[in-house]
Design an enzyme around this catalytic site. Sequence first.
Site, PDB file in Angstrom:
ATOM      1  N   ALA A   1       0.845  -1.199   0.000  1.00 59.78           N
ATOM      2  CA  ALA A   1       0.000   0.000   0.000  1.00 59.78           C
ATOM      3  C   ALA A   1       0.874   1.241   0.000  1.00 59.78           C
ATOM      4  O   ALA A   1       1.839   1.343   0.756  1.00 59.78           O
ATOM      5  CB  ALA A   1      -0.936  -0.017   1.209  1.00 59.78           C
TER       6      ALA A   1
ATOM      7  N   GLU B   1      -6.233  12.309  -2.468  1.00 60.40           N
ATOM      8  CA  GLU B   1      -6.328  11.344  -3.569  1.00 60.40           C
ATOM      9  C   GLU B   1      -7.667  11.515  -4.279  1.00 60.40           C
ATOM     10  O   GLU B   1      -8.520  12.281  -3.823  1.00 60.40           O
ATOM     11  CB  GLU B   1      -6.166   9.911  -3.031  1.00 60.40           C
ATOM     12  CG  GLU B   1      -4.766   9.641  -2.493  1.00 60.40           C
ATOM     13  CD  GLU B   1      -4.569   8.249  -1.945  1.00 60.40           C
ATOM     14  OE1 GLU B   1      -5.490   7.430  -2.025  1.00 60.40           O
ATOM     15  OE2 GLU B   1      -3.480   7.995  -1.414  1.00 60.40           O
TER      16      GLU B   1
ATOM     17  N   HIS C   1      -7.171   0.243 -10.890  1.00 60.83           N
ATOM     18  CA  HIS C   1      -6.420   1.456 -10.538  1.00 60.83           C
ATOM     19  C   HIS C   1      -5.968   2.119 -11.838  1.00 60.83           C
ATOM     20  O   HIS C   1      -5.455   1.441 -12.737  1.00 60.83           O
ATOM     21  CB  HIS C   1      -5.205   1.096  -9.671  1.00 60.83           C
ATOM     22  CG  HIS C   1      -4.625   2.286  -8.969  1.00 60.83           C
ATOM     23  ND1 HIS C   1      -3.987   3.300  -9.649  1.00 60.83           N
ATOM     24  CD2 HIS C   1      -4.598   2.641  -7.661  1.00 60.83           C
ATOM     25  CE1 HIS C   1      -3.587   4.223  -8.778  1.00 60.83           C
ATOM     26  NE2 HIS C   1      -3.951   3.842  -7.562  1.00 60.83           N
TER      27      HIS C   1
ATOM     28  N   ARG D   1     -11.819   6.869  -8.939  1.00 57.63           N
ATOM     29  CA  ARG D   1     -11.018   5.908  -9.683  1.00 57.63           C
ATOM     30  C   ARG D   1     -11.739   5.250 -10.854  1.00 57.63           C
ATOM     31  O   ARG D   1     -11.165   5.013 -11.905  1.00 57.63           O
ATOM     32  CB  ARG D   1     -10.652   4.821  -8.698  1.00 57.63           C
ATOM     33  CG  ARG D   1      -9.245   4.433  -8.745  1.00 57.63           C
ATOM     34  CD  ARG D   1      -8.961   3.593  -7.568  1.00 57.63           C
ATOM     35  NE  ARG D   1      -8.065   4.305  -6.686  1.00 57.63           N
ATOM     36  CZ  ARG D   1      -7.554   3.771  -5.602  1.00 57.63           C
ATOM     37  NH1 ARG D   1      -7.864   2.542  -5.266  1.00 57.63           N
ATOM     38  NH2 ARG D   1      -6.724   4.451  -4.874  1.00 57.63           N
TER      39      ARG D   1
ATOM     40  N   HIS E   1      -7.079  -3.910  -9.319  1.00 54.89           N
ATOM     41  CA  HIS E   1      -6.424  -3.421  -8.098  1.00 54.89           C
ATOM     42  C   HIS E   1      -7.102  -3.897  -6.818  1.00 54.89           C
ATOM     43  O   HIS E   1      -6.442  -4.278  -5.857  1.00 54.89           O
ATOM     44  CB  HIS E   1      -6.446  -1.881  -8.145  1.00 54.89           C
ATOM     45  CG  HIS E   1      -5.831  -1.208  -6.970  1.00 54.89           C
ATOM     46  ND1 HIS E   1      -4.505  -1.352  -6.640  1.00 54.89           N
ATOM     47  CD2 HIS E   1      -6.360  -0.353  -6.043  1.00 54.89           C
ATOM     48  CE1 HIS E   1      -4.234  -0.607  -5.561  1.00 54.89           C
ATOM     49  NE2 HIS E   1      -5.349  -0.011  -5.176  1.00 54.89           N
TER      50      HIS E   1
ATOM     51  N   ARG F   1     -14.733   1.749  -4.475  1.00 54.92           N
ATOM     52  CA  ARG F   1     -14.093   2.173  -3.220  1.00 54.92           C
ATOM     53  C   ARG F   1     -13.419   3.527  -3.380  1.00 54.92           C
ATOM     54  O   ARG F   1     -12.700   3.775  -4.361  1.00 54.92           O
ATOM     55  CB  ARG F   1     -13.046   1.136  -2.803  1.00 54.92           C
ATOM     56  CG  ARG F   1     -12.221   1.575  -1.614  1.00 54.92           C
ATOM     57  CD  ARG F   1     -11.278   0.488  -1.181  1.00 54.92           C
ATOM     58  NE  ARG F   1     -10.237   0.221  -2.144  1.00 54.92           N
ATOM     59  CZ  ARG F   1      -9.020   0.743  -2.104  1.00 54.92           C
ATOM     60  NH1 ARG F   1      -8.680   1.600  -1.155  1.00 54.92           N
ATOM     61  NH2 ARG F   1      -8.132   0.409  -3.009  1.00 54.92           N
TER      62      ARG F   1
ATOM     63  N   LEU G   1      -7.523   0.288   3.906  1.00 57.51           N
ATOM     64  CA  LEU G   1      -6.780   0.051   5.151  1.00 57.51           C
ATOM     65  C   LEU G   1      -7.661   0.464   6.325  1.00 57.51           C
ATOM     66  O   LEU G   1      -7.720  -0.214   7.355  1.00 57.51           O
ATOM     67  CB  LEU G   1      -5.460   0.833   5.136  1.00 57.51           C
ATOM     68  CG  LEU G   1      -4.452   0.391   4.071  1.00 57.51           C
ATOM     69  CD1 LEU G   1      -3.277   1.374   3.988  1.00 57.51           C
ATOM     70  CD2 LEU G   1      -3.916  -1.015   4.358  1.00 57.51           C
TER      71      LEU G   1
HETATM   72  P1  FAD Z   1      -3.737  -8.666   2.613  1.00 58.91           P
HETATM   73  O1  FAD Z   1      -2.917  -7.564   3.119  1.00 58.91           O
HETATM   74  O2  FAD Z   1      -3.660  -8.961   1.181  1.00 58.91           O
HETATM   75  O3  FAD Z   1      -3.342  -9.972   3.430  1.00 58.91           O
HETATM   76  C1  FAD Z   1      -3.873 -11.228   3.062  1.00 58.91           C
HETATM   77  C2  FAD Z   1      -3.076 -12.293   3.748  1.00 58.91           C
HETATM   78  O4  FAD Z   1      -3.722 -13.549   3.601  1.00 58.91           O
HETATM   79  C3  FAD Z   1      -1.670 -12.481   3.193  1.00 58.91           C
HETATM   80  O5  FAD Z   1      -0.823 -12.671   4.280  1.00 58.91           O
HETATM   81  C4  FAD Z   1      -1.787 -13.768   2.379  1.00 58.91           C
HETATM   82  O6  FAD Z   1      -0.588 -14.453   2.234  1.00 58.91           O
HETATM   83  C5  FAD Z   1      -2.757 -14.537   3.239  1.00 58.91           C
HETATM   84  N1  FAD Z   1      -3.469 -15.617   2.556  1.00 58.91           N
HETATM   85  C6  FAD Z   1      -4.231 -15.528   1.436  1.00 58.91           C
HETATM   86  N2  FAD Z   1      -4.726 -16.739   1.129  1.00 58.91           N
HETATM   87  C7  FAD Z   1      -4.275 -17.603   2.066  1.00 58.91           C
HETATM   88  C8  FAD Z   1      -4.432 -18.997   2.276  1.00 58.91           C
HETATM   89  N3  FAD Z   1      -5.136 -19.772   1.443  1.00 58.91           N
HETATM   90  N4  FAD Z   1      -3.823 -19.559   3.339  1.00 58.91           N
HETATM   91  C9  FAD Z   1      -3.062 -18.814   4.185  1.00 58.91           C
HETATM   92  N5  FAD Z   1      -2.870 -17.485   4.019  1.00 58.91           N
HETATM   93  C10 FAD Z   1      -3.481 -16.899   2.979  1.00 58.91           C
HETATM   94  N6  FAD Z   1      -5.480   0.629   0.393  1.00 58.91           N
HETATM   95  C11 FAD Z   1      -5.535   1.769   1.099  1.00 58.91           C
HETATM   96  O7  FAD Z   1      -6.438   1.966   1.910  1.00 58.91           O
HETATM   97  N7  FAD Z   1      -4.552   2.706   0.933  1.00 58.91           N
HETATM   98  C12 FAD Z   1      -3.529   2.559   0.062  1.00 58.91           C
HETATM   99  O8  FAD Z   1      -2.663   3.402  -0.041  1.00 58.91           O
HETATM  100  C13 FAD Z   1      -3.479   1.370  -0.710  1.00 58.91           C
HETATM  101  N8  FAD Z   1      -2.500   1.175  -1.632  1.00 58.91           N
HETATM  102  C14 FAD Z   1      -2.426  -0.016  -2.275  1.00 58.91           C
HETATM  103  C15 FAD Z   1      -1.372  -0.253  -3.149  1.00 58.91           C
HETATM  104  C16 FAD Z   1      -1.226  -1.483  -3.758  1.00 58.91           C
HETATM  105  C17 FAD Z   1      -0.086  -1.739  -4.709  1.00 58.91           C
HETATM  106  C18 FAD Z   1      -2.170  -2.513  -3.489  1.00 58.91           C
HETATM  107  C19 FAD Z   1      -2.029  -3.850  -4.119  1.00 58.91           C
HETATM  108  C20 FAD Z   1      -3.243  -2.266  -2.649  1.00 58.91           C
HETATM  109  C21 FAD Z   1      -3.381  -1.036  -2.038  1.00 58.91           C
HETATM  110  N9  FAD Z   1      -4.434  -0.767  -1.178  1.00 58.91           N
HETATM  111  C22 FAD Z   1      -4.483   0.406  -0.486  1.00 58.91           C
HETATM  112  C23 FAD Z   1      -5.388  -1.808  -0.828  1.00 58.91           C
HETATM  113  C24 FAD Z   1      -4.990  -2.411   0.526  1.00 58.91           C
HETATM  114  O9  FAD Z   1      -3.595  -2.490   0.594  1.00 58.91           O
HETATM  115  C25 FAD Z   1      -5.563  -3.783   0.733  1.00 58.91           C
HETATM  116  O10 FAD Z   1      -6.930  -3.794   0.415  1.00 58.91           O
HETATM  117  C26 FAD Z   1      -5.399  -4.204   2.180  1.00 58.91           C
HETATM  118  O11 FAD Z   1      -4.049  -4.106   2.540  1.00 58.91           O
HETATM  119  C27 FAD Z   1      -5.888  -5.615   2.357  1.00 58.91           C
HETATM  120  O12 FAD Z   1      -5.519  -6.060   3.627  1.00 58.91           O
HETATM  121  P2  FAD Z   1      -5.947  -7.515   4.075  1.00 58.91           P
HETATM  122  O13 FAD Z   1      -5.353  -7.730   5.404  1.00 58.91           O
HETATM  123  O14 FAD Z   1      -7.388  -7.683   3.894  1.00 58.91           O
HETATM  124  O15 FAD Z   1      -5.264  -8.476   2.987  1.00 58.91           O
HETATM  125  C1  SIN Z   2      -2.700   4.490  -4.196  1.00 55.28           C
HETATM  126  O1  SIN Z   2      -1.777   4.841  -3.473  1.00 55.28           O
HETATM  127  O2  SIN Z   2      -2.964   5.020  -5.272  1.00 55.28           O
HETATM  128  C2  SIN Z   2      -3.548   3.349  -3.771  1.00 55.28           C
HETATM  129  C3  SIN Z   2      -4.520   3.840  -2.812  1.00 55.28           C
HETATM  130  C4  SIN Z   2      -5.639   2.844  -2.625  1.00 55.28           C
HETATM  131  O3  SIN Z   2      -5.705   1.813  -3.263  1.00 55.28           O
HETATM  132  O4  SIN Z   2      -6.509   3.180  -1.815  1.00 55.28           O
END
Ligand code: FAD
Ligand code: SIN
Length: 528
Positions: free
Chosen positions: A47, A116, A241, A288, A349, A384, A390
Amino acid sequence: MISVDYLVIGSGVAGLTFAVKIAEQFREKTICIVTKTDEEESNTKYAQGGVAVVLDFQEDSFQKHIQDTLIAGDGLCDTSVVEMVIKEGPKRLTDLICWGASFDLDYNGKLDLGKEGGHSEYRIAHHKDITGYEIETALLRRINQLPNITLLNHHFAVDLITEHQVYKFDPDNISCYGAYILNQKKGNIEIIKAGVTILATGGIGSVYGHTTNPTIATGDGIAMAYRAKAQISDMEFVQFHPTVLYDDKEGQSFLISEAVRGFGAYLKNKNGHRFMLDHDERGELASRDIVSRSIDNELKKSGESCVYLDCTHLHIDDFRIHFPNIYDECISRNIDVEKDWIPVVPASHYLCGGIVVDRNGKTSIHNLFACGECSRTGLHGANRLASNSLLEALVYAHNIYKYLCSHPGQQVSIQIPDWDDQGTHIDKEHIFINHNSKELQALMNDYVGIVRSNALLMKAIIHLDLMYKEVEELYKRSKINTTLCELRNMINVAHLIISQSLERKENRGGYFNIDNISPKKILENYTS
Ligand code: FAD
Ligand code: SIN
């Protein structure tokens, strides 16, 4: 067999935040986190932009953030959820700061807030352009200090344990008793029994060939919940994205944060025209869905491969302070942000839908909760708002924890059958799995992208059905391995995306199907 009070599947912001909270509150309870690769690998780690929270009550207000979220969600958000999440924001950010995550400060020593797309005010708390990495590492540090948490990396959750495996199955009254877990290093399936199971498995980006997500994002939690008959909804709302660094080589893609546009960068076509102003008065900072669709339109009209982010008018020293990671990545690809435009394209994304949960994170299955990107809370509606993800994960991890404080789960006393792999063989068909994964990703790119049509969706579902049958057959005769399970899960997720797309008869937010608009409108869209 392991027996714990709480099984958390996934080690991103959602899973880790819940685990820290429950472990700190109940020192006598046991928590097991399983995660399928190294513990820090997650969408969270990548992120960039930050966490959307109202902190400056002079310029900003909860009401403005609520309004921006509702507008982005295009009429499909659950307003009471939006209000609850946004009002909780400041407290949940404070939790992170207490656990040691640091956020950038301005010259007055206050949190430096970015902007943003879709936000009417500056409200994004961030740590340079690596906010997710900062959050992930702070949470893991805290996890390591808590003795009642066991974190098992390289442990892949294969399926949830429900009545389906245990005894008679009543589809209206299903409970979860833990999960079957593949120990990826030993190759065997272990049973983890749990009074409460939390799915925090993140997103689905890898279902598409072109995505901002790391390869772990294969929608496993959603597929497991779907097979266990949990309610899944809003899967048609895949968010693209707008600005991913364009590179014609294969490999992990790199995001150029929306915060760069919030900092003043312009989106231009090859001729230098700032085309976003033709589509929305907010220009580059429209939400977006609108920016991605406008870029898609621009590329289809021009036949070009990418559009450009122009940062050359920005103060380069400030740019480097705010976006050191983006600056360095561009330099490593011979793009000098001070002089060159950054080539960008949209990519899949984020998933706005997922496993349906209530305000306490409860799914439609007893003792099963879902949190973070795999869940569908009603916050995002049809699209979204940037940096609300986050925030959502932090708020729902807290809500689940609060609920469990007053409704502690029961220890599981029933007998769970061992994983039955009689008659299966070690699979030697890696090429088949690899080939099918690539084919699936190409299918989703080409037929289930930003602009959809009924004909393309139908083609996709027919093709997918063939793939499903072949892969299910292979699954039944093979000893379990991670890539086969991931492919099976991605096929389930793709099916949900396509079938729920076909059910939607009206375009909203991130969902756009040309068959849902009049021919006159189509013409206007492509000639404007
Ligand atoms: P994740 O952080 O994806 O964690 C999932 C976990 O589950 C991982 O550890 C994975 O290995 C594990 N897992 C999956 N399947 C299995 C399985 N079968 N068995 C065991 N473990 C498993 N959002 C914002 O609000 N602000 C931002 O600035 C932002 N920037 C982003 C930039 C990028 C490049 C990306 C890709 C996303 C961004 N997002 C942002 C979105 C945000 O990061 C995610 O939606 C959020 O981090 C998801 O968190 P989570 O804990 O739900 O999942
Ligand atoms: C970004 O930094 O552009 C990603 C932000 C988000 O997915 O919310």
